[in-house]
Scaffold this active site. Structure first.
Site, PDB file in Angstrom:
ATOM      1  N   LYS A 181     -47.475   4.115 -86.617  1.00  0.00           N
ATOM      2  CA  LYS A 181     -46.678   4.727 -87.686  1.00  0.00           C
ATOM      3  C   LYS A 181     -45.361   5.261 -87.115  1.00  0.00           C
ATOM      4  O   LYS A 181     -44.292   5.074 -87.705  1.00  0.00           O
ATOM      5  CB  LYS A 181     -47.466   5.862 -88.358  1.00  0.00           C
ATOM      6  CG  LYS A 181     -48.627   5.397 -89.231  1.00  0.00           C
ATOM      7  CD  LYS A 181     -48.147   4.501 -90.337  1.00  0.00           C
ATOM      8  CE  LYS A 181     -49.009   4.461 -91.557  1.00  0.00           C
ATOM      9  NZ  LYS A 181     -48.568   3.433 -92.526  1.00  0.00           N
TER      10      LYS A 181
ATOM     11  N   PRO B 260     -53.785   5.543 -81.656  1.00  0.00           N
ATOM     12  CA  PRO B 260     -53.058   4.263 -81.826  1.00  0.00           C
ATOM     13  C   PRO B 260     -52.437   4.116 -83.219  1.00  0.00           C
ATOM     14  O   PRO B 260     -51.358   3.550 -83.372  1.00  0.00           O
ATOM     15  CB  PRO B 260     -54.146   3.205 -81.595  1.00  0.00           C
ATOM     16  CG  PRO B 260     -55.152   3.900 -80.740  1.00  0.00           C
ATOM     17  CD  PRO B 260     -55.165   5.331 -81.206  1.00  0.00           C
ATOM     18  N   TYR B 261     -53.119   4.660 -84.227  1.00  0.00           N
ATOM     19  CA  TYR B 261     -52.589   4.618 -85.601  1.00  0.00           C
ATOM     20  C   TYR B 261     -51.272   5.409 -85.678  1.00  0.00           C
ATOM     21  O   TYR B 261     -50.280   4.940 -86.246  1.00  0.00           O
ATOM     22  CB  TYR B 261     -53.648   5.193 -86.536  1.00  0.00           C
ATOM     23  CG  TYR B 261     -53.176   5.458 -87.944  1.00  0.00           C
ATOM     24  CD1 TYR B 261     -52.929   4.414 -88.836  1.00  0.00           C
ATOM     25  CD2 TYR B 261     -52.973   6.762 -88.394  1.00  0.00           C
ATOM     26  CE1 TYR B 261     -52.498   4.669 -90.134  1.00  0.00           C
ATOM     27  CE2 TYR B 261     -52.543   7.024 -89.690  1.00  0.00           C
ATOM     28  CZ  TYR B 261     -52.312   5.976 -90.551  1.00  0.00           C
ATOM     29  OH  TYR B 261     -51.879   6.223 -91.841  1.00  0.00           O
ATOM     30  N   TYR B 262     -51.265   6.605 -85.065  1.00  0.00           N
ATOM     31  CA  TYR B 262     -50.034   7.410 -85.082  1.00  0.00           C
ATOM     32  C   TYR B 262     -48.910   6.738 -84.304  1.00  0.00           C
ATOM     33  O   TYR B 262     -47.746   6.811 -84.691  1.00  0.00           O
ATOM     34  CB  TYR B 262     -50.292   8.818 -84.530  1.00  0.00           C
ATOM     35  CG  TYR B 262     -50.936   9.706 -85.552  1.00  0.00           C
ATOM     36  CD1 TYR B 262     -50.175  10.283 -86.568  1.00  0.00           C
ATOM     37  CD2 TYR B 262     -52.301   9.942 -85.534  1.00  0.00           C
ATOM     38  CE1 TYR B 262     -50.762  11.071 -87.533  1.00  0.00           C
ATOM     39  CE2 TYR B 262     -52.902  10.728 -86.502  1.00  0.00           C
ATOM     40  CZ  TYR B 262     -52.130  11.290 -87.495  1.00  0.00           C
ATOM     41  OH  TYR B 262     -52.707  12.065 -88.454  1.00  0.00           O
TER      42      TYR B 262
END
Ligand SMILES: NC(=O)c1ccc[n+]([C@@H]2O[C@H](COP(=O)([O-])OP(=O)(O)OC[C@H]3O[C@@H](n4cnc5c(N)ncnc54)[C@H](OP(=O)(O)O)[C@@H]3O)[C@@H](O)[C@H]2O)c1
Length: 214
Positions: free
Chosen positions: A133, A128-130
């Site tokens: 970003k 989810p972080y990628y």
């Protein structure tokens, strides 16, 4: 340039505020969330404003008023869930882009993450972080801003060496936060980095040279 630092109380943010405050080419305005952080930024020689990325675009625009450039180096961090990843790392970044456009602040530097542009190389554990970003970077590329997207590898707290490697694709590596901050400052006025994105890790080329050669 007068530079608005979003995420100024963070680890890269601290280096950046300190270095900008000591740089006679630039002036710095720090965006923080709390009173005590505001006072700390003022002690470092920065102007400061309290703004939360979960607030409105107008609040971010008001904080950045009078600045010539914005650096986004905020992040929800590993201790929070996917909801904050959406609200801060994605929507907070996009709201900052919108605030820049609304205020006519053209120069924008985004701190993204190594390989955020390549889905096949995302770490499963923090997907989810990628995603956040990746799409924040896409929104910036599609904006009217003079952007630079810096995608650093694993961040470490060692003293910087002032030497880096940058390229469109670097599969792995780490970099001291201090060198990320120095790279941000060098990018501010380096035309060769305008409208471009790159992965960044430690290396053996002095920062200014690496940015010109890229
Ligand atoms: N960790 C890594 O290895 C790695 C690798 C590549 C890229 N990055 C990216 O590099 C950037 C900076 O990393 P770092 O280590 O310096 O991060 P950090 O120390 O965790 O700092 C993040 C900052 O974002 C601020 N923030 C969080 N939510 C906010 C909100 N709602 N409104 C306003 N500010 C908010 C935090 O404020 P408070 O201080 O008030 O909590 C904090 O100061 C981040 O974008 C991160 O995703 C990290």
């Amino acid at each position: 340039m007068k530079v608005f630092v979003v995420g100024a109380n963070g680890k890269i943010g601290h280096h950046l505020v300190r270095l900008l405050a000591d740089d006679n080419q630039h002036v710095v305005k720090a965006m923080v969330r709390k009173d005590e952080q505001l006072r700390e930024m003022q002690k470092l020689g920065a102007e400061a404003a309290i703004v939360n990325l979960e607030g409105g675009v107008d609040q971010i625009a008001e904080g950045a008023r009078g600045c010539d450039a914005i650096v986004f180096t905020a992040g929800s961090g590993g201790h929070t869930g996917a909801d904050k990843t959406l609200l801060v790392d994605l929507d907070g970044a996009v709201k900052t882009i919108e605030a820049a456009e609304k205020s006519g602040i053209k120069r924008f530097i985004m701190i993204s993450a190594l390989q955020a542009h390549r889905r096949e190389n995302w770490n499963e554990a923090i997907k989810p972080y990628y995603v956040a970003k990746h799409y924040a970077d896409k929104m910036l590329e599609q904006s009217s801003l003079t952007y630079t997207i810096i995608r650093p590898g694993g961040l470490v707290d060692k003293t910087g060496t002032g030497k880096i490697t940058i390229a469109e694709d670097i599969i792995e590596g780490a970099v001291p936060r201090e060198d990320v901050a120095k790279t941000i400052i060098a990018c501010l006025t380096e035309g060769n980095t305008y409208y471009r994105a790159f992965d960044l890790v430690s290396g053996d080329i002095p920062i200014a040279e690496a940015l010109k050669m890229f």
